[in-house]
Scaffold this motif. Structure first.
Motif, short mmCIF file in Angstrom:
data_model
loop_
_atom_site.label_atom_id
_atom_site.label_comp_id
_atom_site.label_asym_id
_atom_site.label_seq_id
_atom_site.Cartn_x
_atom_site.Cartn_y
_atom_site.Cartn_z
N GLY A 154 23.63 -8.65 5.83
CA GLY A 154 22.17 -8.56 5.78
C GLY A 154 21.68 -7.26 6.39
N LYS A 155 22.27 -6.84 7.50
CA LYS A 155 21.88 -5.60 8.14
C LYS A 155 22.21 -4.41 7.25
CE LYS A 155 22.13 -2.88 12.32
NZ LYS A 155 22.42 -2.88 13.74
N THR A 156 23.42 -4.43 6.67
CA THR A 156 23.82 -3.34 5.78
C THR A 156 22.88 -3.25 4.58
OG1 THR A 156 26.12 -3.63 6.42
CG2 THR A 156 25.71 -2.43 4.38
N ARG A 157 22.55 -4.39 4.01
CA ARG A 157 21.66 -4.41 2.85
C ARG A 157 20.27 -3.92 3.22
NH1 ARG A 157 20.51 -3.03 -1.86
NH2 ARG A 157 19.14 -4.41 -2.99
N MET A 158 19.76 -4.32 4.39
CA MET A 158 18.43 -3.87 4.82
C MET A 158 18.44 -2.36 5.03
SD MET A 158 15.29 -4.66 5.27
CE MET A 158 15.33 -6.43 5.30
N GLU A 159 19.51 -1.82 5.59
CA GLU A 159 19.61 -0.36 5.76
C GLU A 159 19.56 0.34 4.40
OE1 GLU A 159 22.23 -0.35 9.90
OE2 GLU A 159 23.27 -0.23 7.98
N GLU A 160 20.21 -0.24 3.40
CA GLU A 160 20.17 0.33 2.05
C GLU A 160 18.74 0.28 1.47
OE1 GLU A 160 22.98 -2.11 -0.02
OE2 GLU A 160 24.71 -1.05 0.80
N LEU A 161 18.06 -0.83 1.69
CA LEU A 161 16.69 -0.95 1.18
C LEU A 161 15.77 0.05 1.86
CD1 LEU A 161 16.45 -4.85 1.05
CD2 LEU A 161 16.59 -3.28 -0.90
N ILE A 162 15.94 0.25 3.16
CA ILE A 162 15.12 1.21 3.90
C ILE A 162 15.40 2.63 3.37
CG2 ILE A 162 14.83 2.31 6.16
CD1 ILE A 162 15.18 -0.51 7.38
N GLU A 163 16.67 2.95 3.17
CA GLU A 163 17.03 4.26 2.65
C GLU A 163 16.40 4.48 1.27
OE1 GLU A 163 21.09 6.49 1.21
OE2 GLU A 163 21.18 5.29 3.04
N HIS A 164 16.45 3.46 0.43
CA HIS A 164 15.85 3.57 -0.91
C HIS A 164 14.34 3.79 -0.81
CE1 HIS A 164 15.32 2.91 -5.18
NE2 HIS A 164 14.35 2.07 -4.88
N ALA A 165 13.69 3.04 0.07
CA ALA A 165 12.24 3.17 0.24
C ALA A 165 11.86 4.55 0.75
CB ALA A 165 11.72 2.09 1.19
N GLU A 166 12.68 5.13 1.61
CA GLU A 166 12.40 6.47 2.14
C GLU A 166 12.50 7.52 1.04
OE1 GLU A 166 15.22 6.75 5.33
OE2 GLU A 166 13.83 5.88 6.76
N GLY A 167 13.30 7.26 0.02
CA GLY A 167 13.47 8.21 -1.07
C GLY A 167 12.39 8.12 -2.13
N GLN A 168 11.49 7.17 -2.01
CA GLN A 168 10.43 6.97 -3.00
C GLN A 168 9.29 7.92 -2.81
OE1 GLN A 168 10.59 4.75 -5.67
NE2 GLN A 168 12.71 4.56 -5.01
N GLY B 235 0.81 -1.21 0.00
CA GLY B 235 0.00 0.00 0.00
C GLY B 235 0.84 1.26 0.00
N GLU B 236 0.25 2.32 0.50
CA GLU B 236 0.89 3.64 0.53
C GLU B 236 1.51 3.91 1.89
OE1 GLU B 236 1.25 5.67 -2.10
OE2 GLU B 236 0.28 4.12 -3.30
N ALA B 237 2.17 2.93 2.44
CA ALA B 237 2.79 3.09 3.76
C ALA B 237 3.79 4.23 3.72
CB ALA B 237 3.49 1.79 4.16
N GLY B 238 3.94 4.91 4.83
CA GLY B 238 4.87 6.04 4.92
C GLY B 238 6.30 5.61 4.76
N SER B 239 7.09 5.75 5.79
CA SER B 239 8.49 5.37 5.76
C SER B 239 8.68 4.10 6.58
CB SER B 239 9.36 6.48 6.35
OG SER B 239 9.32 7.62 5.54
N PRO B 240 9.60 3.25 6.15
CA PRO B 240 9.86 2.04 6.93
C PRO B 240 10.56 2.37 8.24
CG PRO B 240 11.37 2.20 5.07
CD PRO B 240 10.40 3.33 4.94
#
Length: 66
Positions: free
Chosen positions: A52-66, A35-40
């Motif tokens: 895995g932690k580093t990669r998840m941080e990258e994914l969260i950062e990317h999602a926040e920029g969307q 859905g249209e969830a805000g920021s992770p």
């Protein structure tokens, strides 16, 4: 189990983290936005080791920029 296909239905908007248990330390993780969830929430990285932690941080950062 390894090579077992699964199907998951999400009924609640938000961010969902997942990991490949045998390979999480090598960075095999993912982030699903429903859905249209805000920021992770940065708490999604808790308990994830190594790359895995580093990669998840990258994914969260990317999602926040969307």
């Amino acid at each position: 189990k390894i090579n077992e296909e699964i199907a998951v239905t999400f009924d609640v908007e938000g961010f969902y983290a997942y990991k490949c248990q045998p390979h999480v330390a090598l960075g095999m993780v993912g982030l699903i936005q429903v859905g249209e969830a805000g920021s992770p929430d940065a708490a999604l990285t808790e308990g994830i080791p190594g790359k895995g932690k580093t990669r998840m941080e990258e994914l969260i950062e990317h999602a926040e920029g969307q």
